[in-house]
Design an enzyme around this catalytic site. Structure first.
Site, PDB file in Angstrom:
ATOM      1  N   GLY A  31       0.814  -1.215   0.000  1.00 59.20           N
ATOM      2  CA  GLY A  31       0.000   0.000   0.000  1.00 59.20           C
ATOM      3  C   GLY A  31       0.844   1.260   0.000  1.00 59.20           C
ATOM      4  O   GLY A  31       2.036   1.229  -0.314  1.00 59.20           O
ATOM      5  N   HIS A  37       4.245   1.741  -7.982  1.00 59.75           N
ATOM      6  CA  HIS A  37       3.225   0.690  -7.954  1.00 59.75           C
ATOM      7  C   HIS A  37       2.309   0.787  -9.184  1.00 59.75           C
ATOM      8  O   HIS A  37       1.962  -0.222  -9.800  1.00 59.75           O
ATOM      9  CB  HIS A  37       2.352   0.830  -6.703  1.00 59.75           C
ATOM     10  CG  HIS A  37       3.093   0.748  -5.403  1.00 59.75           C
ATOM     11  ND1 HIS A  37       3.297   1.845  -4.602  1.00 59.75           N
ATOM     12  CD2 HIS A  37       3.671  -0.294  -4.766  1.00 59.75           C
ATOM     13  CE1 HIS A  37       3.956   1.486  -3.517  1.00 59.75           C
ATOM     14  NE2 HIS A  37       4.216   0.188  -3.586  1.00 59.75           N
ATOM     15  N   GLN A  61       7.782  -9.613   7.667  1.00 64.38           N
ATOM     16  CA  GLN A  61       8.999  -9.163   6.980  1.00 64.38           C
ATOM     17  C   GLN A  61       9.625  -7.949   7.658  1.00 64.38           C
ATOM     18  O   GLN A  61      10.599  -7.396   7.156  1.00 64.38           O
ATOM     19  CB  GLN A  61       8.723  -8.899   5.499  1.00 64.38           C
ATOM     20  CG  GLN A  61       7.852  -7.696   5.203  1.00 64.38           C
ATOM     21  CD  GLN A  61       7.488  -7.628   3.736  1.00 64.38           C
ATOM     22  OE1 GLN A  61       6.750  -8.459   3.211  1.00 64.38           O
ATOM     23  NE2 GLN A  61       7.999  -6.638   3.026  1.00 64.38           N
ATOM     24  N   GLY A 147       8.858  -4.910  -8.791  1.00 67.75           N
ATOM     25  CA  GLY A 147       9.724  -3.818  -9.223  1.00 67.75           C
ATOM     26  C   GLY A 147      11.204  -4.160  -9.077  1.00 67.75           C
ATOM     27  O   GLY A 147      11.623  -4.791  -8.111  1.00 67.75           O
ATOM     28  N   GLN A 148      11.978  -3.699 -10.040  1.00 65.14           N
ATOM     29  CA  GLN A 148      13.443  -3.844  -9.990  1.00 65.14           C
ATOM     30  C   GLN A 148      14.032  -2.988  -8.868  1.00 65.14           C
ATOM     31  O   GLN A 148      15.149  -3.217  -8.420  1.00 65.14           O
ATOM     32  CB  GLN A 148      14.004  -3.427 -11.366  1.00 65.14           C
ATOM     33  CG  GLN A 148      15.504  -3.457 -11.520  1.00 65.14           C
ATOM     34  CD  GLN A 148      16.085  -4.859 -11.406  1.00 65.14           C
ATOM     35  OE1 GLN A 148      15.447  -5.828 -11.801  1.00 65.14           O
ATOM     36  NE2 GLN A 148      17.285  -4.959 -10.850  1.00 65.14           N
ATOM     37  N   ASP A 150      13.359  -3.154  -5.858  1.00 64.62           N
ATOM     38  CA  ASP A 150      13.714  -4.108  -4.803  1.00 64.62           C
ATOM     39  C   ASP A 150      14.367  -5.313  -5.480  1.00 64.62           C
ATOM     40  O   ASP A 150      13.779  -6.394  -5.578  1.00 64.62           O
ATOM     41  CB  ASP A 150      12.461  -4.504  -4.024  1.00 64.62           C
ATOM     42  CG  ASP A 150      11.829  -3.303  -3.346  1.00 64.62           C
ATOM     43  OD1 ASP A 150      12.324  -2.886  -2.304  1.00 64.62           O
ATOM     44  OD2 ASP A 150      10.863  -2.738  -3.907  1.00 64.62           O
ATOM     45  N   GLN A 153      14.682  -8.649  -3.645  1.00 63.16           N
ATOM     46  CA  GLN A 153      13.366  -9.286  -3.507  1.00 63.16           C
ATOM     47  C   GLN A 153      12.984  -9.982  -4.810  1.00 63.16           C
ATOM     48  O   GLN A 153      12.539 -11.131  -4.812  1.00 63.16           O
ATOM     49  CB  GLN A 153      12.333  -8.214  -3.149  1.00 63.16           C
ATOM     50  CG  GLN A 153      10.892  -8.671  -3.230  1.00 63.16           C
ATOM     51  CD  GLN A 153       9.953  -7.617  -2.675  1.00 63.16           C
ATOM     52  OE1 GLN A 153       9.850  -7.457  -1.464  1.00 63.16           O
ATOM     53  NE2 GLN A 153       9.273  -6.892  -3.533  1.00 63.16           N
ATOM     54  N   VAL A 176      10.760   3.359 -11.106  1.00 65.83           N
ATOM     55  CA  VAL A 176      10.204   4.675 -11.413  1.00 65.83           C
ATOM     56  C   VAL A 176      10.836   5.678 -10.454  1.00 65.83           C
ATOM     57  O   VAL A 176      10.935   5.417  -9.243  1.00 65.83           O
ATOM     58  CB  VAL A 176       8.665   4.674 -11.283  1.00 65.83           C
ATOM     59  CG1 VAL A 176       8.095   6.061 -11.540  1.00 65.83           C
ATOM     60  CG2 VAL A 176       8.055   3.658 -12.245  1.00 65.83           C
ATOM     61  N   SER A 185       9.486   5.687  -3.307  1.00 65.61           N
ATOM     62  CA  SER A 185       9.339   4.704  -2.233  1.00 65.61           C
ATOM     63  C   SER A 185       8.307   5.235  -1.249  1.00 65.61           C
ATOM     64  O   SER A 185       8.219   6.448  -1.022  1.00 65.61           O
ATOM     65  CB  SER A 185      10.687   4.523  -1.516  1.00 65.61           C
ATOM     66  OG  SER A 185      10.474   3.954  -0.234  1.00 65.61           O
TER      67      SER A 185
HETATM   68  P1  AMP Z   1       6.035  -2.287  -1.638  1.00 71.14           P
HETATM   69  O1  AMP Z   1       4.645  -1.758  -1.501  1.00 71.14           O
HETATM   70  O2  AMP Z   1       7.085  -1.305  -1.270  1.00 71.14           O
HETATM   71  O3  AMP Z   1       6.201  -3.639  -1.009  1.00 71.14           O
HETATM   72  O4  AMP Z   1       6.256  -2.520  -3.186  1.00 71.14           O
HETATM   73  C1  AMP Z   1       5.362  -3.287  -3.948  1.00 71.14           C
HETATM   74  C2  AMP Z   1       5.951  -3.507  -5.320  1.00 71.14           C
HETATM   75  O5  AMP Z   1       6.158  -2.253  -5.962  1.00 71.14           O
HETATM   76  C3  AMP Z   1       7.320  -4.218  -5.267  1.00 71.14           C
HETATM   77  O6  AMP Z   1       7.394  -5.165  -6.321  1.00 71.14           O
HETATM   78  C4  AMP Z   1       8.279  -3.073  -5.464  1.00 71.14           C
HETATM   79  O7  AMP Z   1       9.508  -3.474  -6.039  1.00 71.14           O
HETATM   80  C5  AMP Z   1       7.500  -2.186  -6.426  1.00 71.14           C
HETATM   81  N1  AMP Z   1       8.019  -0.812  -6.366  1.00 71.14           N
HETATM   82  C6  AMP Z   1       8.216  -0.049  -5.252  1.00 71.14           C
HETATM   83  N2  AMP Z   1       8.780   1.132  -5.585  1.00 71.14           N
HETATM   84  C7  AMP Z   1       8.951   1.107  -6.929  1.00 71.14           C
HETATM   85  C8  AMP Z   1       9.491   2.034  -7.875  1.00 71.14           C
HETATM   86  N3  AMP Z   1       9.983   3.215  -7.510  1.00 71.14           N
HETATM   87  N4  AMP Z   1       9.524   1.673  -9.180  1.00 71.14           N
HETATM   88  C9  AMP Z   1       9.041   0.476  -9.576  1.00 71.14           C
HETATM   89  N5  AMP Z   1       8.502  -0.438  -8.736  1.00 71.14           N
HETATM   90  C10 AMP Z   1       8.467  -0.139  -7.426  1.00 71.14           C
END
Ligand code: AMP
Length: 285
Positions: A31, A37, A61, A147-148, A150, A153, A176, A185
Site C-alpha cells: 500500500g 506501484h 517481513q 519492481g526492480q 527491490d 526481492q 520509477v 518509495s
Molecule cells: P512495496 O509496496 O514497497 O512492497 O512494493 C510493492 C511492489 O512495488 C514491489 O514489487 C516493489 O519493487 C514495487 N516498487 C516499489 N517502488 C517502486 C518504484 N519506484 N519503481 C518500480 N517499482 C516499485
C-alpha cells in the site's frame, strides 16, 4: 472494482474471471501506492490481465526495531488509485486473515537472501518469500509483477518460483524515479527537506558508477569507494548499510566487474533507510 477482505471472497471473484478465460495478474504491495506501484498495475493492464492488487503490510517481513507500526496505511487513497487505474480486485486482508494461527511453515531461499539487505534485515526475505507463497496460493495468478527497485526481492522470488515449480511467470519492471532521480518509495515521505535533497546522491552515485564501468573500470573496490565518497559528502547521511557490486543473478560479490552486475546501495538519511540499484550489462558493451 471489487474490494475483498477475505481469502474466501477473493478466491470466489478470481474463479469467475478464470472461468471466463482471463489471465490473472497479481501485483503484491504494502500500500501507500505511488507511481512505482502504478507502473506495475499499468503493465498488467496493458497485458490484458484481470488485475489483482494485494495491499498487505506484512508483519513477518519487519524486524522488531523496524517501522511496522508507523508504516503508512492510506487505504482510501490507495483504493481510489486502484479504481482509477482499472484494477479488477483489491485484496486487503488483515493480519489475522493472512496468519490465522501460529505460522509453523516458512520459506527460506538460501544464498540469495543472505547478502545485501539480508545481512541488515535478518528474517526479512523469509517473511517476503512466505507471504508471496501465500499470496500465490490464494490468488493463483498466471503472472506476478515486481519492481526492480527491490532487486534482491525480485531475485529471491524468481529463484523461489523456479525452485518450487510454481506455474507462474514473474515480470520485473523498471524503477520509477522522481525528476531528480530519487527512486519512488513509500518511505520517502519520512524524509525532511534536507534529507530529501541529499538522498538524490544515491542515484547520482549509481550513475557515476555505471559510467566508470562503461569507461572500462572493472575493480569493484574502486567503484564502490567512489560511490562511498559521493554519499558521505552529504550532510544528512546517518549511515551506509552497504555499497555492493554483485553478480546480478546470484547476488554474490564480484571483485572484478564482468557479465551482468548489480550495483546496490542501502543508506540511512535520518532514521529512514533507502535502497536503490542499477544493473549494468557488460556483455552488451
Ligand atoms: P512495496 O509496496 O514497497 O512492497 O512494493 C510493492 C511492489 O512495488 C514491489 O514489487 C516493489 O519493487 C514495487 N516498487 C516499489 N517502488 C517502486 C518504484 N519506484 N519503481 C518500480 N517499482 C516499485
Amino acid at each position: 472494482m471489487k474490494v475483498a477482505k477475505t481469502i474466501k471472497s477473493v478466491r470466489v471473484a478470481i474463479k469467475a474471471a478464470r472461468k471466463a478465460g482471463r489471465t490473472i495478474g497479481l501485483i503484491p504491495t504494502m500500500g501507500a501506492l505511488h507511481r512505482g506501484h502504478i507502473s506495475l498495475i499499468e503493465r498488467s493492464g496493458k497485458h490484458g490481465d484481470f488485475v489483482v492488487v494485494s495491499i498487505f503490510v506484512n508483519p513477518t517481513q519487519f524486524g522488531p526495531k523496524e517501522d511496522l507500526a508507523k508504516y503508512p496505511r492510506p487505504l482510501r487513497k490507495d483504493l481510489r488509485i486502484c479504481e482509477d487505474h482499472g484494477v479488477d480486485i483489491v485484496f486487503v486482508p488483515d493480519a489475522k486473515e493472512m496468519y490465522r494461527q501460529e505460522e509453523l511453515t516458512w520459506v527460506d531461499v538460501d544464498k540469495i537472501s543472505e547478502p545485501l539487505c539480508g545481512r541488515f534485515r535478518p528474517g526479512h526475505f523469509r517473511g517476503v518469500a512466505t507471504v508471496c507463497v501465500k499470496l500465490f496460493n490464494i490468488v493463483q495468478p498466471d503472472i506476478a509483477y515486481f519492481g526492480q527497485k527491490d532487486a534482491q526481492q525480485l531475485a529471491v522470488i524468481r529463484r523461489m518460483v523456479a525452485d518450487l515449480n510454481f506455474p507462474l511467470k514473474i515480470v520485473g519492471c523498471p524503477t520509477v524515479r522522481e525528476a531528480d532521480g530519487l527512486a519512488l518509495s513509500s518511505r520517502n515521505r519520512y524524509l525532511s527537506l534536507q534529507q530529501r535533497k541529499d538522498a538524490t546522491c544515491i542515484y547520482s552515485s549509481l550513475k557515476i558508477a555505471r559510467e566508470m564501468i562503461e569507461a572500462g573500470r572493472t575493480n569493484s573496490k574502486t567503484i564502490a569507494a567512489k560511490i562511498r565518497k559521493i554519499i558521505t559528502a552529504t550532510k544528512s547521511l546517518s549511515s551506509i548499510d552497504y555499497i555492493s557490486i554483485v553478480d546480478a543473478e546470484t547476488l554474490q560479490d564480484v571483485s572484478r566487474v564482468a557479465g551482468r552486475v548489480l550495483i546496490a546501495i542501502a543508506a540511512r538519511f535520518g532514521s529512514t533507510r533507502l535502497i536503490d540499484n542499477l544493473t549494468v550489462d557488460c556483455r552488451t558493451r
